[in-house]
Design a protein around this motif. Structure first.
Motif, PDB file in Angstrom:
ATOM      1  N   UNK A  38       0.995  11.362  -9.196  1.00  0.00           N
ATOM      2  CA  UNK A  38       1.163  10.435 -10.306  1.00  0.00           C
ATOM      3  C   UNK A  38       1.367   9.003  -9.853  1.00  0.00           C
ATOM      4  N   UNK A  39       1.236   8.760  -8.552  1.00  0.00           N
ATOM      5  CA  UNK A  39       1.365   7.392  -8.062  1.00  0.00           C
ATOM      6  C   UNK A  39       0.208   6.570  -8.571  1.00  0.00           C
ATOM      7  N   UNK A  40       0.457   5.331  -9.040  1.00  0.00           N
ATOM      8  CA  UNK A  40      -0.594   4.469  -9.572  1.00  0.00           C
ATOM      9  C   UNK A  40      -1.596   4.137  -8.476  1.00  0.00           C
ATOM     10  N   UNK A  41      -2.911   4.468  -8.653  1.00  0.00           N
ATOM     11  CA  UNK A  41      -3.904   4.197  -7.615  1.00  0.00           C
ATOM     12  C   UNK A  41      -4.146   2.699  -7.462  1.00  0.00           C
ATOM     13  N   UNK A  61      17.945  -3.028 -12.066  1.00  0.00           N
ATOM     14  CA  UNK A  61      18.739  -1.840 -11.743  1.00  0.00           C
ATOM     15  C   UNK A  61      18.020  -0.642 -12.344  1.00  0.00           C
ATOM     16  N   UNK A  62      17.730   0.348 -11.477  1.00  0.00           N
ATOM     17  CA  UNK A  62      16.957   1.505 -11.910  1.00  0.00           C
ATOM     18  C   UNK A  62      17.753   2.767 -11.591  1.00  0.00           C
ATOM     19  N   UNK A  63      17.948   3.633 -12.609  1.00  0.00           N
ATOM     20  CA  UNK A  63      18.759   4.830 -12.448  1.00  0.00           C
ATOM     21  C   UNK A  63      17.939   6.057 -12.844  1.00  0.00           C
ATOM     22  N   UNK A  91       7.623   5.552  -1.868  1.00  0.00           N
ATOM     23  CA  UNK A  91       6.678   5.373  -0.770  1.00  0.00           C
ATOM     24  C   UNK A  91       6.777   3.924  -0.301  1.00  0.00           C
ATOM     25  N   UNK A  92       7.258   3.745   0.919  1.00  0.00           N
ATOM     26  CA  UNK A  92       7.430   2.392   1.423  1.00  0.00           C
ATOM     27  C   UNK A  92       6.125   1.697   1.734  1.00  0.00           C
ATOM     28  N   UNK A  93       5.042   2.455   1.898  1.00  0.00           N
ATOM     29  CA  UNK A  93       3.745   1.836   2.192  1.00  0.00           C
ATOM     30  C   UNK A  93       3.092   1.273   0.924  1.00  0.00           C
ATOM     31  N   UNK A  94       3.107   2.054  -0.154  1.00  0.00           N
ATOM     32  CA  UNK A  94       2.539   1.570  -1.420  1.00  0.00           C
ATOM     33  C   UNK A  94       3.567   0.810  -2.256  1.00  0.00           C
ATOM     34  N   UNK A  95       4.867   0.971  -1.883  1.00  0.00           N
ATOM     35  CA  UNK A  95       5.990   0.332  -2.582  1.00  0.00           C
ATOM     36  C   UNK A  95       6.037   0.772  -4.047  1.00  0.00           C
ATOM     37  N   UNK A  96       5.714   2.034  -4.284  1.00  0.00           N
ATOM     38  CA  UNK A  96       5.782   2.603  -5.632  1.00  0.00           C
ATOM     39  C   UNK A  96       6.924   3.611  -5.676  1.00  0.00           C
ATOM     40  N   UNK A  97       7.786   3.465  -6.673  1.00  0.00           N
ATOM     41  CA  UNK A  97       8.909   4.381  -6.892  1.00  0.00           C
ATOM     42  C   UNK A  97       8.609   5.243  -8.120  1.00  0.00           C
ATOM     43  N   UNK A  98       8.771   6.560  -7.946  1.00  0.00           N
ATOM     44  CA  UNK A  98       8.607   7.489  -9.061  1.00  0.00           C
ATOM     45  C   UNK A  98       9.973   8.058  -9.402  1.00  0.00           C
ATOM     46  N   UNK A 114       9.244   7.547 -15.076  1.00  0.00           N
ATOM     47  CA  UNK A 114       8.915   6.139 -14.882  1.00  0.00           C
ATOM     48  C   UNK A 114       8.387   5.920 -13.476  1.00  0.00           C
ATOM     49  N   UNK A 115       7.275   5.193 -13.368  1.00  0.00           N
ATOM     50  CA  UNK A 115       6.784   4.710 -12.081  1.00  0.00           C
ATOM     51  C   UNK A 115       7.020   3.212 -12.021  1.00  0.00           C
ATOM     52  N   UNK A 116       7.575   2.767 -10.866  1.00  0.00           N
ATOM     53  CA  UNK A 116       7.847   1.337 -10.717  1.00  0.00           C
ATOM     54  C   UNK A 116       7.095   0.827  -9.497  1.00  0.00           C
ATOM     55  N   UNK A 117       6.217  -0.152  -9.735  1.00  0.00           N
ATOM     56  CA  UNK A 117       5.399  -0.756  -8.689  1.00  0.00           C
ATOM     57  C   UNK A 117       6.066  -2.056  -8.258  1.00  0.00           C
ATOM     58  N   UNK A 118       6.613  -2.074  -7.018  1.00  0.00           N
ATOM     59  CA  UNK A 118       7.332  -3.253  -6.548  1.00  0.00           C
ATOM     60  C   UNK A 118       6.389  -4.420  -6.273  1.00  0.00           C
ATOM     61  N   UNK A 119       5.165  -4.120  -5.867  1.00  0.00           N
ATOM     62  CA  UNK A 119       4.223  -5.197  -5.550  1.00  0.00           C
ATOM     63  C   UNK A 119       3.934  -6.026  -6.794  1.00  0.00           C
ATOM     64  N   UNK A 120       3.678  -5.331  -7.902  1.00  0.00           N
ATOM     65  CA  UNK A 120       3.377  -6.027  -9.168  1.00  0.00           C
ATOM     66  C   UNK A 120       4.620  -6.204 -10.042  1.00  0.00           C
ATOM     67  N   UNK A 121       5.766  -5.732  -9.537  1.00  0.00           N
ATOM     68  CA  UNK A 121       7.017  -5.816 -10.287  1.00  0.00           C
ATOM     69  C   UNK A 121       6.811  -5.279 -11.713  1.00  0.00           C
ATOM     70  N   UNK A 122       6.334  -4.038 -11.767  1.00  0.00           N
ATOM     71  CA  UNK A 122       5.922  -3.451 -13.039  1.00  0.00           C
ATOM     72  C   UNK A 122       6.372  -1.998 -13.116  1.00  0.00           C
ATOM     73  N   UNK A 123       7.077  -1.674 -14.208  1.00  0.00           N
ATOM     74  CA  UNK A 123       7.450  -0.294 -14.464  1.00  0.00           C
ATOM     75  C   UNK A 123       6.665   0.236 -15.649  1.00  0.00           C
TER      76      UNK A 123
END
Length: 555
Positions: free
Chosen positions: A32-35, A112-114, A121-128, A147-156
């Motif tokens: 489910x990681x955003x491609x 803050x994400x709980x 994944x530290x390579x894609x910087x995506x948190x699930x 919730x998926x949070x993309x740190x690169x695009x700062x988008x959840x």
């Protein structure tokens, strides 16, 4: 002592086993990681660091032999983000981790994400993040279970239902995304925005938690106690209650429906404006207003329209179309038993209905006495009859004519054929109607007439020319039944073949067929009187101004 150590060892083994099983379960969520989008530049990789754990072990049950099992007060750091949990699996080679229970992810002092579970994944910087997920960004809170949070695009973004809340609104949808940096959120499928003063439902909505502006991007309904808005494109400022809507949006309020190519609405001040191809319908009073600009205040019940403005009254079956440069409606003694309305039409008024047509400079209709007053050289036509004077007052009863009063320089003309006209003139005329047909007419003061008596087969007998002070005419089935003159006047009856040409028309006779509206489209073509055919100059009463002392005043 030995038994106690065995229990502790057994408990530790059990906890490692549970964590290992949860680690296995976490692998099924990786899909489910955003491609990454084609052509996007991948960021430089950086290392995820383990900062602390009470216990660190390796589990033979984990498919990755290098996985580290962490238990108790676990903490990680990746660049500027810190992650905390009760237990975790750390995959140092793949630069990723799984976190379990009391998961917390912190980025600066803004995010803050709980949740109960995290795969990062530290390579894609995506948190699930899964289960009881809560994202907080200053005054904004997002709740969901996935919730998926993309740190690169700062988008959840969530995809299985979620709720976003700020100081003003609560928004729910099946799918949504939120950017903590831009404060912009996008919602799809079963979108609902709840505000203490209204509810917005939509299929697609863009919302800013900074400005509190909702951008409407699909079929949407905004419902409050007083009104209902439908729009497919536009924006609504939920903080100050202002909306700008496009694509034939609709505003409905207490039986009134306002449509335009574009609409502006201010909920606090209670008014709406419509621009281009405007249609405003009143289902209660059965009338409609069209034009290229319309203003309506739902608090004061004041309306204004211009630019090809037309009032259409369809309360009598056949529709009456009326055009003027400017149309206005005032409401007095609002929300009281004494409430009444005034409709005003200013300059170049033209009206058309199949059975009646009219022109004048200005017009006022008051629901207080059901009187319609036409000012400045008004003319009315009904079939082959024409009525005119300096001012015409028409009193209505249940939307039908009860009686009419023509004041000063009154003239009635009935066309019989191309050369013969029944004509009556006087200082004033009063006409009474029954069932929509004229039954009695009184002509008062300086009465002169040219009249053609008829045989029963409608053959003209001759031409009667008379003068008197008062004329009473009684009609039946649109034909003269009896005529009484006071004082009595025998007049002169001329045979049809011996009519003096100079006697065939009164000196103020004019047949204004070239001014008469021909159909509902012709009401836009203003045609004035020809030179020399105007009424005599006199001291006439002007159109009374609106009584602002009574406007929106409680009695």
């Amino acid at each position: 002592m030995l038994g106690k150590r065995k229990n502790t060892y057994s408990s530790g083994r059990h906890r490692i086993l549970v964590v290992s099983v949860l680690c296995l379960f976490g692998f099924c969520l990786l899909a489910q990681v955003r491609p990454a989008k084609k052509g996007e530049q991948k960021p430089a990789k950086s290392k995820v660091y383990l900062l602390h754990s009470d216990v660190l072990k390796k589990s033979p049950l984990n498919p990755d032999p290098d996985a580290q099992i962490l238990i108790g007060n676990v903490a990680f750091r990746h660049d500027s983000v810190y992650m905390y949990c009760d237990s975790a699996c750390f995959y140092e080679k793949t630069n990723s981790l799984e976190a379990f229970d009391n998961v917390k992810m912190v980025q600066g002092d803004t995010l803050f994400l709980y949740g109960d579970y995290l795969f990062y994944d530290g390579n894609t910087q995506i948190a699930q993040v899964r289960y009881n997920v809560r994202m907080e960004n200053k005054n904004t809170t997002l709740l969901t279970d996935s919730l998926n949070y993309d740190r690169i695009y700062n988008l959840g973004y969530y995809f299985d239902g979620g709720t976003l809340m700020d100081e003003e609104n609560v928004l729910t949808s099946e799918w949504g995304e939120y950017s903590p940096a831009t404060k912009i959120s996008v919602f799809n499928y079963d979108v609902k925005l709840v505000n203490p003063k209204f509810t917005l439902t939509s299929d697609t909505l863009r919302y800013s938690t900074a400005t509190k502006i909702a951008n409407i991007l699909g079929p949407s309904d905004i419902v409050s106690d007083a009104n209902h808005i439908y729009s497919e494109l536009g924006f609504y400022n939920t903080q100050i209650g202002q909306a700008e809507l496009l694509d034939r949006s609709v505003l409905t309020n207490e039986g009134k429906r306002l449509i335009g190519d574009s609409l502006f609405y201010d909920r606090v001040k209670g008014y709406g404006e419509a621009f281009d191809n405007v249609i405003m319908t009143d289902t209660v009073n059965k009338n409609m207003l069209t034009g290229d600009y319309c203003y309506y205040n739902e608090l004061t019940k004041y309306a204004f329209a211009t630019k090809k403005a037309v009032v259409v009254d369809y309360s009598q079956g056949d529709s009456l179309f009326m055009h003027a440069d400017t149309l206005q409606m005032y409401t007095y003694y609002l929300n009281t038993d004494s409430m009444f309305r005034e409709t005003r039409a200013y300059h170049k008024v033209r009206m058309y209905r199949a059975d009646v047509q009219g022109v004048c400079d200005s017009l006022v209709f008051s629901s207080k006495d059901s009187c319609l007053t036409m000012y400045y050289d008004p003319i009315l036509w009904n079939n082959n009859q024409q009525l005119l004077g300096e001012k015409i007052m028409i009193y209505m009863n249940d939307s039908t004519i009860d009686w009419a009063h023509i004041q000063n320089q009154a003239l009635s003309v009935e066309q019989l054929d191309s050369t013969s006209y029944n004509q009556v003139t006087g200082k004033e005329m009063k006409a009474w109607f029954q069932g929509g047909e004229m039954r009695k007419v009184d002509v008062i003061g300086s009465v002169r007439l040219v009249y053609y008596p008829m045989e029963s087969d409608s053959t003209l007998i001759g031409m009667n020319v008379s003068e008197t002070s008062l004329l009473n005419m009684f009609l039946e089935n649109r034909k003269m039944k009896k005529m009484i003159m006071s004082p009595k006047s025998n007049g002169t009856l001329y045979p049809m073949l011996q009519r003096p040409p100079e006697k065939m028309k009164l000196d103020n006779f004019v047949w204004f067929d070239y001014i008469r509206p021909l159909d509902k489209e012709d009401i836009f073509e203003w045609r004035g009187k020809k030179a020399g055919q105007e009424l005599k100059k006199s001291n006439r009463s002007a159109v009374p101004l609106p009584n602002h002392n009574l406007f929106n005043k409680k009695k």
